[in-house]
Scaffold this active site. Structure first.
Site, PDB file in Angstrom:
ATOM      1  N   HIS A 221       0.797  -1.225   0.000  1.00 45.80           N
ATOM      2  CA  HIS A 221       0.000   0.000   0.000  1.00 45.80           C
ATOM      3  C   HIS A 221       0.828   1.273   0.000  1.00 45.80           C
ATOM      4  CE1 HIS A 221      -3.199  -2.849   0.702  1.00 45.80           C
ATOM      5  NE2 HIS A 221      -3.851  -1.992  -0.039  1.00 45.80           N
TER       6      HIS A 221
ATOM      7  N   GLU B 208     -10.828 -11.558  -5.810  1.00 51.98           N
ATOM      8  CA  GLU B 208      -9.430 -11.482  -5.364  1.00 51.98           C
ATOM      9  C   GLU B 208      -9.051 -12.636  -4.442  1.00 51.98           C
ATOM     10  OE1 GLU B 208      -8.753  -7.758  -3.307  1.00 51.98           O
ATOM     11  OE2 GLU B 208     -10.713  -7.803  -2.354  1.00 51.98           O
TER      12      GLU B 208
ATOM     13  N   ASP C 186      -4.320  -8.960  -4.428  1.00 56.85           N
ATOM     14  CA  ASP C 186      -4.623 -10.025  -3.479  1.00 56.85           C
ATOM     15  C   ASP C 186      -4.759 -11.378  -4.166  1.00 56.85           C
ATOM     16  OD1 ASP C 186      -4.659  -9.068  -0.783  1.00 56.85           O
ATOM     17  OD2 ASP C 186      -6.240  -7.704  -1.438  1.00 56.85           O
TER      18      ASP C 186
ATOM     19  N   CYS D 184      -8.660  -4.174 -11.314  1.00 59.18           N
ATOM     20  CA  CYS D 184      -8.185  -2.965 -10.616  1.00 59.18           C
ATOM     21  C   CYS D 184      -6.909  -3.196  -9.803  1.00 59.18           C
ATOM     22  CB  CYS D 184      -9.285  -2.388  -9.741  1.00 59.18           C
ATOM     23  SG  CYS D 184      -9.825  -3.498  -8.431  1.00 59.18           S
TER      24      CYS D 184
HETATM   25  C1  PEP Z   1      -6.295  -5.840  -5.172  1.00 62.23           C
HETATM   26  O1  PEP Z   1      -6.206  -6.631  -4.231  1.00 62.23           O
HETATM   27  O2  PEP Z   1      -5.839  -6.062  -6.311  1.00 62.23           O
HETATM   28  C2  PEP Z   1      -6.945  -4.525  -4.971  1.00 62.23           C
HETATM   29  C3  PEP Z   1      -7.135  -3.699  -5.984  1.00 62.23           C
HETATM   30  O3  PEP Z   1      -7.309  -4.181  -3.714  1.00 62.23           O
HETATM   31  P1  PEP Z   1      -6.281  -3.668  -2.594  1.00 62.23           P
HETATM   32  O4  PEP Z   1      -4.976  -3.382  -3.278  1.00 62.23           O
HETATM   33  O5  PEP Z   1      -6.909  -2.455  -1.997  1.00 62.23           O
HETATM   34  O6  PEP Z   1      -6.220  -4.812  -1.632  1.00 62.23           O
HETATM   35 MG    MG Z   2      -7.380  -6.406  -2.468  1.00 59.40          MG
END
Ligand code: PEP
Ligand code: MG
Length: 621
Positions: free
Chosen positions: A213, A455, A479, A526
C-alpha cells in the site's frame, strides 16, 4: 525469475555507473528526486487498553512522568539531527516541547488514570483525542490550515507519548520545512497520506513491493519512491544527500556531482515525457483496430478524484474507503461519510464511481476497529468478513453510500468475497440499508449496482455462481496473486515470485472473464497489474475491457493501448496461455510488445535496464 539479488555497488568497470553507495530496491513510484535524507521509524503505535487497580495509580502516574521526560528528550534529539534550516523548524519543535508538558494535557491524562482507573496509554490516547476535537473545523468541509496543523501537532505529541509508554520509541516524521527524502523501514498508508502536506520529495522503504500500500499511495500522490531497499536504514544517515530513482528502483547515497547531474537530467526527461503523455489525455482509449478499453482510476483520498479526471480517467473504478477509518480512534459517522462520498461522486459526475466498502484488516490497520491481534491477519478478520461481523458499522457505511448516489452514477463493491453465502448476507444488509435510507426520506438512485471484487481463489472457481448474483466484477490481482501463489504481497524478498504473468493468474483471469461474459456481468481489473503496459496489453488479449489504476498511470496505459491491436493482443494471450512458467509468458509478451512500448516501459529513461515494476531485465527484449 532471473531477478538479481539487491546489489550494493555497481561493477567498477561500468563508466555510466553512479558514483556513491548504491542500494537496489523496487521501483515503487516513478520519477527521480535528489535531496537531503530524513531517516524516520515505523509510525504505528499499538497499545493495550487496561483497567488498573487503585493501588497501581501512583505507579501509572510515574510511568506518565517518565514518558513525558523521555518524549521531550526525543524531540530535542530530532532537532539536533535535522540539518540546519530556517528558523521555523525550531519553532515547530519548540511547540512540540511545550505541548508535551502542557498542564491542559497532563491534567486530563492524570484525571483518567486516577478517576477512571485507566492505564497511562489509554488515558493519553483519550485525552489527546479530546483536545484534538477542540480543533475540529466549525463547519464540515471547512479547511483551516491553522486548525489542521494544530491537530497534526497533537497527533504527533500523542504518538510520541504512546511510543515512550509502549517502548516503541523509533522516530516519526516531524513537520518539515524544507524538501526532504523520507527513509523508513515501512510507512503505513496513513503516514504516506500525511506526507501530502509535508515537503517530502520522495521516499524509500526497506520493506514492501510494488503492490504494497505504501507504493500504491506514492504513485497516487506522484511522489517518486523506491521500496524494498534492504539496508537503507543502516546505510543512510539523516542529512546525507540521496538520489531516489523510482524508474530504476535505485537509491544512490552521497552521489558525486556528475551522478547528481545525470539523475536530475533523467528526472527532467521523465517529467517532460510524462507531461507529453498527459497532453493526449482527451484522446479516446481505443486499440488500433478500434476496440474501446475503458480506463478508470483507483483513488484513496477524496482529493484524488480531481487528479483522476486531470489524467483522463473515465470514472473511478475503485475508491478504497478504508482510508476514512484509519488514523482515528472513533468511527466516522454516516453524515461524515456521506459528505465525503458525495464530494467524490459530484466531482466525477456524470462519470461513474465505484465505492468499495471498507477493506480493513490484513495490512490495512485501523485503530477505530480495535481488531484482535491475529497470527496471520491476511487470512483473518478482514474486509467483508469484518463488515459482516460488525453490521452496525457496515450498515452506517452502506447508508452513507446509498445517500451519495443521489448525486451521480454510483456503484457499491464488496472486497474479498470468498463465497456466495457472503454475497447473500451482504445483499440482505444492503436491502436493509436501502430501506432505512428511504424511510429517512433521503433521495437516492433508483437502482444501485452491487458488485464484488474477485481477489480470492475460491471466488474465481465459483465465478459462474457468483455471476448470477453479483452485478459486476472487478478482479483484484494484488490479493489474487498473494492468495493464489501464497506470497505475502508486502514481502520484498518474495516479490520476484509474485508475478502477474504466472500462468495460474492468466488462467484465472480468463476463467473469470468467460464466466462473467456468459452471464452478461461487466468485468474490470483494478490490481496494480493494470498499470504495467505489458500486462495491460496482455489483459486486453485476455478479454478485459475495463482497467482501473492509479491516476498517474492512465496516460501511459492509454498510449500503450492505442499502439496495439486487439488481434495481436489476443494472439499473444492465446500463446501465453499455452506456456508453463511466468518467465516464459513475460518473455513472450515482452518479445512481442516491448520494442513498440520501450519508452513507456522505461519512463523514457534511455539507459534504463528494462525493469519497471521490479521485473528482471529481459534479454534482448
Ligand atoms: C487488489 O487486491 O488487487 C486490490 C485492488 O485491492 P487492494 O490493493 O486495496 O487490496
Ligand atoms: Mg485487495
Amino acid at each position: 525469475m532471473t531477478g538479481d539479488p539487491p546489489s550494493t555497488r555497481p561493477p567498477p568497470s561500468d563508466p555510466s555507473a553512479p558514483h556513491g553507495v548504491v542500494l537496489q530496491g523496487i521501483a515503487g513510484s516513478p520519477g527521480v528526486a535528489v535531496g537531503p535524507a530524513l531517516v524516520v521509524g515505523d509510525t504505528k503505535t499499538a497499545y493495550t487498553r487496561r483497567h488498573i487497580q487503585a493501588v497501581q495509580v501512583d505507579a501509572e502516574i510515574q510511568r506518565l512522568t517518565l514518558a513525558v521526560t523521555e518524549a521531550k528528550r526525543h524531540v530535542r534529539e530530532v532537532s539536533a539531527r535535522l540539518p540546519p534550516g530556517p528558523l521555523e523548524t525550531n519553532a515547530i519543535l519548540d511547540a512540540y516541547l511545550t505541548m508535551i508538558g502542557d498542564p491542559m494535557l497532563i491534567e486530563r491524562v492524570e484525571k483518567r488514570i486516577r478517576e477512571e482507573k485507566k492505564c497511562a496509554e489509554w488515558a493519553v490516547a483519550q485525552a489527546c483525542d479530546e483536545i484534538a476535537k477542540l480543533f475540529l473545523p466549525a463547519e464540515p468541509g471547512e479547511r483551516d490550515a491553522y486548525i489542521a496543523e494544530r491537530r497534526h501537532d497533537i497527533e504527533f505529541v500523542c504518538d510520541r507519548l504512546l511510543r515512550e509508554l509502549t517502548g516503541d520509541t523509533k522516530l516519526i516524521v516531524p513537520r518539515l520545512d524544507q524538501p526532504m527524502v523520507v527513509i523508513a523501514r515501512d510507512l503505513s498508508p496513513a503516514d504516506t497520506a500525511a506526507m501530502v502536506r509535508e515537503p517530502v520529495i520522495a521516499f524509500i522503504t526497506e520493506i514492501g513491493t510494488r503492490t504494497s500500500h505504501t507504493a500504491i499511495m506514492a504513485r497516487a500522490l506522484e511522489i517518486p519512491a523506491v521500496v524494498g531497499a534492504a539496508d537503507a536504514l543502516s546505510t543512510i544517515r539523516t542529512g546525507d544527500t540521496v538520489i531516489v530513482d523510482g524508474l530504476r528502483g535505485q537509491v544512490v547515497v552521497n552521489p558525486s556531482d556528475i551522478t547528481i547531474a545525470d539523475a536530475r537530467g533523467r528526472g527532467a526527461r521523465h517529467l517532460a515525457f510524462a507531461r507529453g503523455l498527459l497532453t493526449a489525455r482527451n484522446q479516446p482509449c481505443v486499440t488500433r483496430d478500434g476496440e474501446a478499453i475503458s480506463l478508470k482510476a483507483n483513488v484513496e483520498l477524496p482529493a484524488e478524484a480531481i487528479l483522476a479526471l486531470d489524467h483522463g480517467a473515465e470514472g473511478i473504478g475503485l475508491y478504497r474507503t478504508e482510508f476514512i477509518y484509519i488514523d482515528r480512534t472513533t468511527m466516522p459517522t454516516e453524515d461524515e461519510q456521506y459528505e465525503l462520498y458525495r464530494a467524490v461522486v459530484e466531482a466525477v459526475a456524470p462519470r461513474p464511481v465505484t465505492l468499495r466498502t471498507f477493506d480493513i484488516g490484513g495490512d490495512k490497520f485501523a485503530s477505530s476497529f480495535q481488531l484482535p491481534s491475529e497470527m496471520n491477519p491476511a487470512l483473518g478478520l478482514r474486509a467483508v468478513r469484518l463488515a459482516l461481523s460488525r453490521p452496525d458499522v457496515f450498515l452506517t457505511q452502506l447508508r452513507a453510500m446509498i445517500r451519495a448516489s443521489a448525486h451521480g452514477d454510483l456503484r457499491v463493491m464488496i472486497p474479498m468475497v470468498a463465497s456466495v453465502q457472503e454475497l447473500r448476507e451482504v445483499r440482505t444488509l444492503f436491502d436493509r440499508a436501502l430501506h432505512e435510507v428511504d424511510a429517512a426520506g433521503h433521495p437516492r438512485l433508483k437502482h444501485i449496482p452491487l458488485g464484488i471484487m474477485i481477489e480470492v481463489p475460491s471466488a474465481v472457481v465459483m465465478a459462474d455462481v457468483l455471476a448470477r448474483e453479483a452485478e459486476f466484477f472487478s478482479i483484484g490481482t494484488n490479493d489474487l496473486i498473494q492468495y493464489t501463489l501464497a506470497i505475502d504481497r508486502g514481502n520484498r524478498s518474495m516479490a520476484p515470485l509474485a508475478s502477474p504473468f504466472h500462468p495460474a493468474i492468466l488462467r484465472m483471469i480468463r476463467q473469470v472473464v468467460r464466466a462473467a461474459a456468459e452471464h452478461g456481468v461487466p468485468t474490470a481489473l483494478c490490481g496494480a497489474m493494470a498499470s504495467d503496459p505489458l500486462a495491460a496489453v496482455l489483459l486486453v488479449g485476455l478479454g478485459v475491457r475495463e482497467l482501473s489504476m492509479e491516476a498517474a498511470a492512465i496516460p501511459e496505459i492509454k498510449e500503450a493501448v492505442r499502439r496495439v491491436s486487439t488481434v495481436d493482443c489476443e494472439r499473444a494471450a492465446e500463446a501465453a496461455l499455452k506456456l508453463d512458467t511466468a518467465e516464459a509468458v513475460e518473455e513472450l509478451i515482452a518479445g512481442t510488445f516491448a520494442p513498440g512500448l520501450f519508452d513507456l516501459l522505461t519512463g523514457n529513461d534511455d539507459d534504463a535496464p528494462y525493469e519497471q515494476g521490479g521485473r528482471p531485465t529481459l534479454p534482448d527484449a
